[in-house]
Design a protein around this motif. Sequence first.
Motif, PDB file in Angstrom:
ATOM      1  N   TYR A 133      41.338  32.770  48.409  1.00 56.15           N
ATOM      2  CA  TYR A 133      41.268  33.057  49.833  1.00 56.15           C
ATOM      3  C   TYR A 133      40.935  31.789  50.614  1.00 56.15           C
ATOM      4  O   TYR A 133      40.568  30.757  50.042  1.00 56.15           O
ATOM      5  CB  TYR A 133      40.212  34.127  50.132  1.00 56.15           C
ATOM      6  CG  TYR A 133      40.581  35.500  49.647  1.00 56.15           C
ATOM      7  CD1 TYR A 133      41.569  36.250  50.288  1.00 56.15           C
ATOM      8  CD2 TYR A 133      39.940  36.063  48.557  1.00 56.15           C
ATOM      9  CE1 TYR A 133      41.919  37.515  49.846  1.00 56.15           C
ATOM     10  CE2 TYR A 133      40.278  37.327  48.092  1.00 56.15           C
ATOM     11  CZ  TYR A 133      41.270  38.046  48.748  1.00 56.15           C
ATOM     12  OH  TYR A 133      41.606  39.289  48.296  1.00 56.15           O
ATOM     13  N   LYS A 160      33.790  40.392  42.807  1.00 57.19           N
ATOM     14  CA  LYS A 160      34.976  40.409  41.959  1.00 57.19           C
ATOM     15  C   LYS A 160      34.609  40.484  40.485  1.00 57.19           C
ATOM     16  O   LYS A 160      35.249  41.215  39.707  1.00 57.19           O
ATOM     17  CB  LYS A 160      35.820  39.147  42.216  1.00 57.19           C
ATOM     18  CG  LYS A 160      37.137  39.141  41.463  1.00 57.19           C
ATOM     19  CD  LYS A 160      38.029  40.288  41.922  1.00 57.19           C
ATOM     20  CE  LYS A 160      39.361  40.287  41.208  1.00 57.19           C
ATOM     21  NZ  LYS A 160      40.222  41.406  41.658  1.00 57.19           N
ATOM     22  N   LEU A 172      40.671  35.373  42.272  1.00 56.70           N
ATOM     23  CA  LEU A 172      40.530  35.339  43.725  1.00 56.70           C
ATOM     24  C   LEU A 172      41.212  34.094  44.263  1.00 56.70           C
ATOM     25  O   LEU A 172      41.255  33.061  43.595  1.00 56.70           O
ATOM     26  CB  LEU A 172      39.050  35.295  44.147  1.00 56.70           C
ATOM     27  CG  LEU A 172      38.221  36.579  44.141  1.00 56.70           C
ATOM     28  CD1 LEU A 172      36.781  36.249  44.524  1.00 56.70           C
ATOM     29  CD2 LEU A 172      38.792  37.621  45.085  1.00 56.70           C
TER      30      LEU A 172
END
Length: 436
Positions: A132, A155, A130
Amino acid sequence: MKRPLHLLATLFALLLLPLLATAQEKGLEIDIVGGNASALPIVVVPFQGSAGETDVAAVIRADLARSGQFRGLPEQDIIERPSRGAEINYPTWRLLKQDYIVVGRILPAGDGNFRVEYELFDVAKQERLLGYALTARSNAMRDVAHQIADAIYEKILGVRGAFWTRIAYVTATGTGNASRYALMVADSDGYNPQVVVRSAEPMLSPSWSPDGRKLAYVSFERGNSSIYIQDIATGARELVASYRGINGAPSFSPDGNRLALTLSRSGNPEIYVMNLGSKALTQLTNHFGIDTEPTWSANGSTIYFTSDRGGQPQIYSVAASGGGATRVTFQGRYNASATVSFDDKKIAVAQGAGNVYRIALMDRSLGSPRWTTLSPGSLDESPSFAPNASMVLYAAREGRRGVLYAVSADGRVRQRLVLADGDVREPAWSPYRQKN
C-alpha cells in the motif's frame, strides 16, 4: 486495611496531594523490560528516501516489538537494504531466520507532501502479503508509521492493530501551594505529548469518548469535585456534574450519549447514569457500601463497578437500565478499578493482598474465569485496555515517582513509559482513531 490510591482518589482526591511529586511535561520514554520467546521474527528494512526527522521504519519496528508479538531484527544486523519486493534476496533472510520482511520507500508527492510506499512479504513463501501507499506531510510521518504497523499486525495476526491510538494521563509539577496539574494526551508510544488542560487543583479519572475527540475528567478547581467534558481539539468544555458531595469516576457509554459516574448527592456514593443530552440522571445502585469506578460493557448493556458492600472491594455488575447488582470477582480479597475488553470476555483489575497491589486479568472466554497476574506490584493501579485488548496500560510507583506500564494481555511482555523526572498517573487508553 490500606486501600490503593485509585479507589481513594475517586472518593477522597485530596489524599493524593502528598504523593504527586514534581513532574515535567516531557515525552514518555520507552523501556521494554520483558520478552516473548514465541514472538515472530520480522525485519523492517530502513526505508529508501526521507521525509524529515522521522525514521518511519524505526517507528514501525518499535511498535511491533512493543506489542510482544514480534521480534524485530536490530537495524545493525540488516545486511541488505532492499526497498522493493523485486530486490529481496530471500536466502539472506532465511539464513537470518526471519519469517517476514517489510520494505518501503519515501517519495516527494508535491505541495510539501510525501508518499510512503511499503510492502510486506512472507519470507518462506516468497509471497507479498501487503502493498500500500500513504501520503502525508513530514510532520505526520509518525502517524503514517503507526498506521503501517497496524496494517502489518492485522495482516499477520488477524487482529486489528492499536498503535495509531493515544493515551491520556495526569501529571503534577511542584509541591504544596506551588503544585500544578495537567491533563495530557500523547501517542500510544508516548510521543507528541500535548496539554489538554492545566489547573492549580487536582485532576483525576480521564475517560475517552468513543470517537476519541473528548475527555471527561474530574477537577477540583471549584473547590469541590466536579466533572467536565472537554473537546481535545477546540478546548471547549462543559461542566456536567457539580452536585453536593462527591462527583467522580466518569465513564462514557459506547454510543457516547451517556455518562456513568459516582455521585454522593443522596449521602452515599452510588452509581448513576447521566443522559448527556438532557442531563437527566438515573440512579443504578442504592446501598450503604461505597459504589464507585463504573465502566461499561462493550455493548453498553451492563455497567461494572467497584463496591465494598461485601466488606472488601470487589467488582460487581448491574444492568445499565437498573436492577440488582451481581458480584463478578471472587478470587482475591481486593479487586477494583475494572477495565473491560472489546469483546466483554476479559476484565483487568487492580488486585490486592496485604499491602501489595498488582494488575490481574480475568479471562472468561472459555467459560470458567481464569486469572493471570500481569504486573509485579507493589502498588499497581488504574488498568486500561488497549482497544484491541492486546495490552493493558496501568500506573505504578517506583520510589517516589509515578510511572506507566503497558503489559501484554498474556503478561509476558511489559513496557515502561516513564515521564522524565516526575510523576504521572491516571492513565486511559483511547479508542481507535478515526481517519479523516
